[in-house]
Design a protein around this motif. Structure first.
Motif, PDB file in Angstrom:
ATOM      1  N   TYR A 172      -1.392 -22.984  36.029  1.00 45.28           N
ATOM      2  CA  TYR A 172      -1.611 -24.102  35.116  1.00 45.28           C
ATOM      3  C   TYR A 172      -0.586 -24.096  33.991  1.00 45.28           C
ATOM      4  O   TYR A 172       0.019 -25.105  33.669  1.00 45.28           O
ATOM      5  N   PHE A 187     -12.836 -28.424  35.017  1.00 45.32           N
ATOM      6  CA  PHE A 187     -11.678 -28.351  34.129  1.00 45.32           C
ATOM      7  C   PHE A 187     -12.120 -27.962  32.726  1.00 45.32           C
ATOM      8  O   PHE A 187     -13.118 -28.463  32.227  1.00 45.32           O
ATOM      9  N   GLN A 234      -7.407 -27.707  29.719  1.00 45.78           N
ATOM     10  CA  GLN A 234      -6.728 -28.270  30.898  1.00 45.78           C
ATOM     11  C   GLN A 234      -6.721 -29.793  30.859  1.00 45.78           C
ATOM     12  O   GLN A 234      -5.815 -30.434  31.379  1.00 45.78           O
ATOM     13  N   LYS A 244     -13.944 -37.220  34.228  1.00 43.50           N
ATOM     14  CA  LYS A 244     -13.988 -35.799  33.840  1.00 43.50           C
ATOM     15  C   LYS A 244     -14.923 -35.644  32.636  1.00 43.50           C
ATOM     16  O   LYS A 244     -15.260 -36.615  31.955  1.00 43.50           O
TER      17      LYS A 244
END
Ligand SMILES: Cc1cc2nc3c(=O)[nH]c(=O)nc-3n(C[C@H](O)[C@H](O)[C@H](O)COP(=O)(O)OP(=O)(O)OC[C@H]3O[C@@H](n4cnc5c(N)ncnc54)[C@H](O)[C@@H]3O)c2cc1C
Lengths: 377, 640
Positions: free
Chosen positions: A297, A326, A330, A356
């Protein structure tokens, strides 16, 4: 099957003479230190298997040559000459030679002209000539077509064997020589060279200016699963050479490495200001089903602000979509894409972020985006 | 015996009262037209106990009538039906394919430089699914299956067009005779397409035609004879032999004619290069009217053929034939040439060899000028064929040779098109004929939609016809597709998975095959490849169409001697490069939705249609091919 023997060539020939007419006729001894390889190769135009043993010579400077018949003749009316074919160390055809005073012949006994020889050289140099995929039967029936056995019975190949890719009146000769120069012997030569090469030799090959040599080295290193640091770096550095084939070969070498080696190497390559290069890396990461570690990442995100084209942003999100959860760290950096002037990029980010787990502030940003861009969504 | 309209009106009036006698003799000049007059029948139907007269007259109304189901007629009928026209295809024999049927077994050849795509290719590939054994009788039924499943298309076998009903310079109806059901059909249509080779209907309708050989001067054709004459290329019958593994005697039939092999073999074309599949030089021609001579010709061909076979088996010169026996021999001669109908343009030798660009091009050819000798086996003093020359590249075939110059609603395709004798010696190759067929079928359907005739179509709407043909996967040289309705061309981004060659952008460049070194494809690196198109603003899409790869440089036709294809290592299957399984997805408000599935695909042109979606992106997932490791495409199109 390949036998490698290093001998005094003259002695070897003496032994060989009674058994191999082909070699006996025309060999001129060029060096005492040539290697002789007995190889078995059935030429596609050969009718029977009785003459499959061929003698391949390797010169001290690692070139190869063989003396071969100019034509496998079907009507028993053509003149058969011996032609010497030369390859380089990785089996790439280089040139042919005839003994002084010998001339190749076309139909009706006409001899090859200077332009015919020139053309022959061009044809033999073309690894992808139409001759590659057609069988000898096809050639024979095509010949008949040229002379007229057509209409209902044409076996004419759909491949155009007219003057641009062949020599009128000498199709069989060209076919025969092409398959000597570019047929199964090529991989035998490559194997001989590969078997004799150690890692340092392969590094030398990588340093060679010729892309084919570089590809040869990477092919061998992939086969050997050779990933020590020096080799890895040498291969990686080849990605910078302007050749799609080479770039693909580098990536494929990396994809075959142990996972950690692969990720480190591919992320090094990803760390580039070249969008195409980043796309190659992202595509590789997607197909190789890489596990998205924290480290990965970080490396990906370091490049976020450099992601310029829609293609790479789309790939990045596709890669991220492999994860189901996540963290805020992130998610948050991805909001930067919402302000991108390319609507394809900003809405890709919007749709990614939309479902999300996000905070109030982020929700507000998304709402504003939606309001502003509803006609694009 | 062109019928007058008033006569048919009389006849039609009768049909409604079917058991009454047909009064069909209103025009005294008409002899032999009232085939369906059964007024003298003395029929007792025992089951019902009724007496009556059988009904042997039918009227059929269609939009387009296609006459003759050779490969040209099949292509014409299928394309007309696919473009929405109610189409009828009639064929005067029991099987389909014309010269390519099991009756003659002529190989479906095409341009040797590169293969034709479109309907003819669809059929040739489909044959590998049903008929890997390369059996001609099975091929007949592959064609039957292909045709009978097409919506809008009706097929009538054993039905012969024998007469035309005219309305001025327009054909109103074709009168047809059902050979197996004693029935006379009156078929009314708006557009007529004569693909029958001989063109009886077109001739009776009054369409201008020629037979024979033009002289050199008329069209400046160097290979034409100095003076015009009446010769046409001849007819042949074919054979297939079988190796019985033991000596097989042969006794020639009584009518066999002796073979003068010494003279014959002076020409290298006439030599016996194989003993498996017949000899094209056993050919009988005529220098005046080949159609009238048909039955004499058939007898002669049989006599000559058995004479040659007698020589092979019994002269002692061919011991390699000792174990061979005849397994099949044709009874219906294949015909190369008879009538050539005249259009606004006549294609000539120079159009084939010099390859000019035609604004109205609809396809291409590429065979050499393969002109068989005048006289055939009865003229051993000349070579069996003059293989004059071939054009290096494929040449363009224009629409201007495919409709009648004087009958308004009549088109034609195949060997009867508007060609000189010399031009026909190249264009007669079956796949070239089939491309003409697809063009006239599509053209007739457009005529119908617009209420016009082919000449006006050529003048005013050629672009539309060409665009449709290109969309349907016909290749027209030097004419890239520029369809303004194609939304793929308006996409803001087109991108694909990792690529080994070509570029995803080439998929919308309008050229659906590579041109030598000039690349027009996209090839992925491996499978499960993806291709994605994006539009900034949502678009409405209900169709996505792809063009895959079938390698147009490779031969794909079956052969009456399957061994030949095996020897030549031809792929006897669906081309391995072709996409077999794929899905189409649309992104609707950020979510990908699968809108179409492609399974067991065997066509180069892959069409999908689905309920219209409003979308910002289309994604095609290419999952499986018929064997090749990568996915290769030449085109993607999207339509509302
Ligand atoms: C012996 C021979 C060998 C050949 N070899 C080759 C070859 O190897 N490769 C190649 O590509 N070409 C070859 N050709 C040429 C090719 O076969 C023809 O040019 C081609 O078949 C013409 O196609 P078509 O569709 O125009 O006509 P055809 O194939 O002749 O089909 C016309 C059909 O219409 C039907 N018909 C005729 N009149 C009527 C009517 N009044 N009503 C209803 N139906 C009717 C006929 O029964 C026939 O089935 C050969 C020809 C011959 C004769």
């Amino acid at each position: 099957m390949i036998f490698i023997k290093l001998r005094n060539i003259a002695l070897f020939l003496c032994l060989l003479l009674p058994f191999n007419k082909l070699v006996a006729a025309d060999i001129t001894l060029s060096s005492q230190s040539e290697k002789v390889h007995q190889v078995i190769y059935k030429h596609p135009a050969q009718k029977d298997s009785s003459q499959m043993n061929q003698t391949l010579f390797e010169t001290p400077d690692k070139a190869f040559y063989m003396d071969v018949v100019s034509v496998y003749c079907f009507a028993d009316v053509c003149k058969i000459d011996t032609v010497r074919i030369y390859w380089n160390d990785i089996g790439k055809y280089q040139k042919f030679e005839l003994k002084p005073g010998i001339n190749l012949e076309k139909a009706k006994g006409e001899v090859f002209t200077a332009p015919d020889y020139k053309k022959l050289q061009l044809i033999l140099k073309d690894e992808n000539s139409p001759f590659k995929n057609i069988s000898i039967d096809n050639i024979i029936s095509t010949q008949q077509t040229e002379y007229g056995d057509i209409d209902a019975f044409s076996g004419a190949t759909a491949i155009n064997l007219d003057e641009s890719v062949s020599i009128k009146g000498a199709v069989l000769t060209v076919y025969t020589l092409w398959h000597w120069a570019n047929g199964g012997l090529v991989s035998m030569i490559r194997k001989i060279t590969a078997d004799a090469a150690n890692s340092m030799d392969l590094i030398d090959y990588l340093a060679n200016k010729d892309v084919e040599h570089k590809l040869f080295a990477i092919e061998q290193l992939t086969k050997r699963k050779a990933y020590d640091a020096l080799l890895l770096e040498s291969v990686k550095s080849q990605y910078g050479v302007e050749s799609q084939k080479l770039k693909r070969s580098v990536i494929s070498y990396l994809e075959n490495a142990p996972e950690e080696v692969y990720i480190n190497a591919i992320m090094d390559l990803f760390d580039s200001d070249n969008s195409k290069q980043r796309i190659d890396c992202l595509q590789s990461l997607i197909v190789s089903d890489t596990h998205l570690t924290v480290d990965l990442y970080q490396k990906l995100y370091r490049q976020l602000c450099h992601q310029k084209t829609y293609h790479e942003v789309d790939l990045l999100f596709t890669l991220l979509e492999k994860n189901t959860t996540f963290s805020d760290e992130q998610i948050d950096p991805l909001f930067i894409f919402l302000t991108n002037s390319n609507i394809l990029i900003s809405r890709r980010a919007y749709w990614f972020l939309e479902n999300k787990n996000i905070n109030k502030r982020q929700e507000k940003i998304l709402k504003e985006f939606l309001k502003k861009n509803s006609e694009y969504l | 015996m062109k019928r007058r309209d008033f006569f048919v009106k009389g006849a039609l009036g009768v049909v409604a009262t079917s058991l009454l006698p047909v009064v069909a003799s209103a025009a005294p000049s008409i002899i032999n037209t009232n085939m369906s007059d059964r007024s003298k029948d003395k029929w007792l139907q025992v089951g019902s106990g009724k007496r009556g007269i059988p009904n042997r007259e039918q009227i059929i109304d269609v939009d387009i009538l296609v006459i003759g189901a050779g490969m040209a007629g099949i292509s014409a009928a299928v394309s007309a039906a696919r473009h929405g026209a109610k189409t009828l295809l009639i064929q005067d024999r029991p099987v389909l394919g014309g010269n390519a049927s099991s009756e003659m077994r002529v190989t479906v050849n095409g341009a040797p430089q590169e293969r034709e795509t479109g309907i003819i290719e669809e059929i040739l590939i489909e044959n590998w699914v049903y008929n890997k054994q390369e059996s001609y009788p099975v091929w007949d039924h592959v064609l039957y299956n292909y045709i009978t499943r097409q919506p809008n298309l009706k097929l009538m076998l054993n039905t012969q067009a024998i007469d035309a009903v005219m309305d001025g310079d327009k054909i109103k109806s074709a009168i047809c005779w059902g050979l197996t059901n004693e029935t006379e059909y009156t078929i009314n249509a708006s557009q007529f397409i004569d693909c029958s080779g001989d063109g009886l209907l077109a001739a009776i309708a009054g369409a201008e035609y020629r037979t024979g050989r033009e002289g050199k001067d008329e069209f400046n054709e160097s290979y034409a004879p100095d003076q015009p004459d009446g010769w046409t290329m001849g007819e042949c019958i074919m054979m297939i032999t079988k190796d019985m593994g033991r000596p097989m005697p042969f006794k020639a039939p009584d009518y066999a004619l002796p073979f003068d092999y010494e003279t014959a073999f002076k020409d290298k074309h006439r030599r016996l290069k194989q003993l498996k599949e017949g000899f094209w030089w056993i050919e009988v021609c005529d220098d005046y009217d080949i159609i009238a001579k048909r039955e004499d010709t058939r007898h002669k061909l049989m006599a000559y053929f058995y004479g040659v076979w007698d020589y092979i088996k019994n002269s002692g010169n061919h011991p390699e034939a000792d174990n061979l026996a005849l397994d099949w021999i044709g009874s219906i001669p294949g015909r190369r040439e008879s009538r050539r109908f005249m259009s606004d343009y006549i294609l000539t030798q120079n159009d084939i060899l010099k390859n000019p660009h035609f604004e109205d091009a609809i396809g291409f050819g590429g065979w050499s000028l393969d002109e068989h000798n005048p006289g055939g086996i009865e003229n051993l003093s000349e070579p069996a064929s003059y293989f004059h020359q071939k054009s290096k590249e494929i040449y363009e075939v224009p629409y201007g040779i495919l409709y009648s110059k004087n009958i308004e609603n009549l088109s034609f395709a195949g060997r009867n098109a508007s060609l000189t004798h010399i031009a026909l010696s190249s264009t007669r190759i079956i796949s070239t004929c089939a491309l003409m067929g697809q063009a006239v079928g599509t053209g007739a359907a457009i005529c119908l939609q617009k209420g016009i005739n082919p000449r006006e179509l050529r003048k005013k709407h050629m672009d539309e016809l060409q665009e449709q043909l290109l969309r349907d996967d016909v290749f027209i040289p030097n004419r890239p597709a520029v369809d303004t309705n194609d939304l793929a061309k308006k996409a803001d981004e087109i991108m694909g998975s990792s690529t080994v060659s070509g570029n995803s952008k080439f998929l919308i460049d309008g050229v659906s095959r590579d041109r030598g070194e000039e690349i027009h494809h996209w090839e992925s690196n491996g499978l499960d490849a993806e291709l994605q198109l994006e539009w900034k603003k949502p678009v409405k899409i209900s169709r996505v169409e792809l063009k895959g790869d079938t390698n147009v440089l490779r031969k794909i036709m079956m052969h009456k001697n399957p061994q030949k294809n095996i020897q030549q290592k031809q792929i006897l299957d669906v081309p391995p490069e072709l996409i077999k399984t794929a899905t189409v997805e649309a992104r609707v408000r950020g979510q990908w939705v699968e809108v179409a599935k492609i399974e067991e695909n065997i066509t180069r042109l892959i069409k999908t249609s689905f309920d219209q979606v409003k979308t910002t992106a289309i994604r095609v997932k290419l999952k499986e091919t018929w064997g090749y490791k990568n996915a290769k495409l030449f085109e993607i199109r999207c339509y509302s």
